[in-house]
Design a protein around this motif. Structure first.
Motif, PDB file in Angstrom:
ATOM      1  N   UNK A  41       0.816  -1.208   0.000  1.00 61.99           N
ATOM      2  CA  UNK A  41       0.000   0.000   0.000  1.00 61.99           C
ATOM      3  C   UNK A  41       0.857   1.269   0.000  1.00 61.99           C
ATOM      4  N   UNK A  42       2.021   1.211   0.620  1.00 64.75           N
ATOM      5  CA  UNK A  42       3.023   2.288   0.645  1.00 64.75           C
ATOM      6  C   UNK A  42       2.636   3.498   1.482  1.00 64.75           C
ATOM      7  N   UNK A  43       1.703   3.353   2.410  1.00 69.14           N
ATOM      8  CA  UNK A  43       1.408   4.451   3.341  1.00 69.14           C
ATOM      9  C   UNK A  43       2.675   4.837   4.106  1.00 69.14           C
TER      10      UNK A  43
ATOM     11  N   UNK B 168       4.742   8.521   4.449  1.00 61.77           N
ATOM     12  CA  UNK B 168       4.999   9.167   5.741  1.00 61.77           C
ATOM     13  C   UNK B 168       6.489   9.317   6.012  1.00 61.77           C
ATOM     14  N   UNK B 169       7.276   8.301   5.664  1.00 59.22           N
ATOM     15  CA  UNK B 169       8.708   8.309   5.974  1.00 59.22           C
ATOM     16  C   UNK B 169       9.522   7.761   4.791  1.00 59.22           C
ATOM     17  N   UNK B 170       9.627   8.532   3.699  1.00 58.34           N
ATOM     18  CA  UNK B 170      10.338   8.041   2.511  1.00 58.34           C
ATOM     19  C   UNK B 170      11.834   7.815   2.720  1.00 58.34           C
ATOM     20  N   UNK B 171      12.410   8.422   3.739  1.00 57.35           N
ATOM     21  CA  UNK B 171      13.826   8.182   4.026  1.00 57.35           C
ATOM     22  C   UNK B 171      14.037   6.838   4.721  1.00 57.35           C
TER      23      UNK B 171
ATOM     24  N   UNK C 102      10.890   2.024   1.482  1.00 51.54           N
ATOM     25  CA  UNK C 102      10.777   2.040   0.017  1.00 51.54           C
ATOM     26  C   UNK C 102      10.153   0.731  -0.422  1.00 51.54           C
ATOM     27  N   UNK C 103       9.580   0.730  -1.627  1.00 53.16           N
ATOM     28  CA  UNK C 103       9.035  -0.499  -2.202  1.00 53.16           C
ATOM     29  C   UNK C 103      10.102  -1.151  -3.067  1.00 53.16           C
ATOM     30  N   UNK C 104      10.230  -2.470  -2.958  1.00 50.21           N
ATOM     31  CA  UNK C 104      11.179  -3.194  -3.798  1.00 50.21           C
ATOM     32  C   UNK C 104      10.508  -3.638  -5.095  1.00 50.21           C
ATOM     33  N   UNK C 105      11.194  -4.424  -5.892  1.00 50.76           N
ATOM     34  CA  UNK C 105      10.674  -4.838  -7.196  1.00 50.76           C
ATOM     35  C   UNK C 105       9.462  -5.763  -7.087  1.00 50.76           C
ATOM     36  N   UNK C 106       9.231  -6.328  -5.895  1.00 52.24           N
ATOM     37  CA  UNK C 106       8.074  -7.199  -5.676  1.00 52.24           C
ATOM     38  C   UNK C 106       6.931  -6.452  -5.002  1.00 52.24           C
ATOM     39  N   UNK C 107       7.045  -5.113  -4.945  1.00 49.43           N
ATOM     40  CA  UNK C 107       6.038  -4.256  -4.333  1.00 49.43           C
ATOM     41  C   UNK C 107       5.863  -4.548  -2.840  1.00 49.43           C
TER      42      UNK C 107
ATOM     43  N   UNK D  54       3.998   6.583  13.654  1.00 46.49           N
ATOM     44  CA  UNK D  54       2.925   7.044  12.765  1.00 46.49           C
ATOM     45  C   UNK D  54       2.851   6.162  11.511  1.00 46.49           C
ATOM     46  N   UNK D  55       4.001   5.846  10.939  1.00 46.17           N
ATOM     47  CA  UNK D  55       4.040   5.002   9.738  1.00 46.17           C
ATOM     48  C   UNK D  55       3.535   3.595  10.040  1.00 46.17           C
ATOM     49  N   UNK D  56       3.941   3.042  11.173  1.00 47.19           N
ATOM     50  CA  UNK D  56       3.508   1.692  11.552  1.00 47.19           C
ATOM     51  C   UNK D  56       2.003   1.657  11.785  1.00 47.19           C
ATOM     52  N   UNK D  57       1.474   2.666  12.455  1.00 47.46           N
ATOM     53  CA  UNK D  57       0.037   2.722  12.718  1.00 47.46           C
ATOM     54  C   UNK D  57      -0.771   2.912  11.438  1.00 47.46           C
ATOM     55  N   UNK D  58      -0.188   3.567  10.430  1.00 47.88           N
ATOM     56  CA  UNK D  58      -0.890   3.821   9.178  1.00 47.88           C
ATOM     57  C   UNK D  58      -0.912   2.610   8.251  1.00 47.88           C
ATOM     58  N   UNK D  59      -0.097   1.613   8.520  1.00 48.68           N
ATOM     59  CA  UNK D  59      -0.017   0.447   7.642  1.00 48.68           C
ATOM     60  C   UNK D  59      -1.324  -0.348   7.697  1.00 48.68           C
ATOM     61  N   UNK D  60      -2.064  -0.411   6.582  1.00 44.53           N
ATOM     62  CA  UNK D  60      -3.339  -1.123   6.595  1.00 44.53           C
ATOM     63  C   UNK D  60      -3.185  -2.637   6.693  1.00 44.53           C
ATOM     64  N   UNK D  61      -1.982  -3.117   6.467  1.00 42.23           N
ATOM     65  CA  UNK D  61      -1.732  -4.567   6.479  1.00 42.23           C
ATOM     66  C   UNK D  61      -1.142  -5.049   7.802  1.00 42.23           C
TER      67      UNK D  61
END
Length: 70
Positions: A13-15, A19-22, A25-30, A47-54
């Motif tokens: 999902x990449x939420x 939130x924290x692009x540094x 990142x998504x790898x070649x398998x998404x 915040x990033x961990x809480x936003x993860x829908x998975x």
């Protein structure tokens, strides 16, 4: 703080990347990979961990104790 990704649970999902692009990142398998967990404040990691829908992000303290797990 340590960041671990449950790759089997990651839905790409990449939420967290938004939130924290540094840190994330998504790898070649998404699937999310961790780049540098020290690049942001612990509050931003949470915040990033809480936003993860998975529920794929696990945060641990420096001793390996889970701080957050969905």
């Amino acid at each position: 703080m340590q960041v671990r990704i449950r790759r089997g649970a990651c839905c790409g999902n990449a939420e967290c990347v938004e939130i924290a692009p540094a840190v994330f990142a998504l790898d070649s398998k998404n699937k999310v990979v961790v780049l540098d967990p020290d690049a942001v404040r612990p509050e931003t990691l949470l915040e990033a961990a809480e936003a993860c829908p998975c529920g794929a992000i696990v945060l641990e303290d420096d001793e390996g104790n889970e701080v957050f797990s969905a």
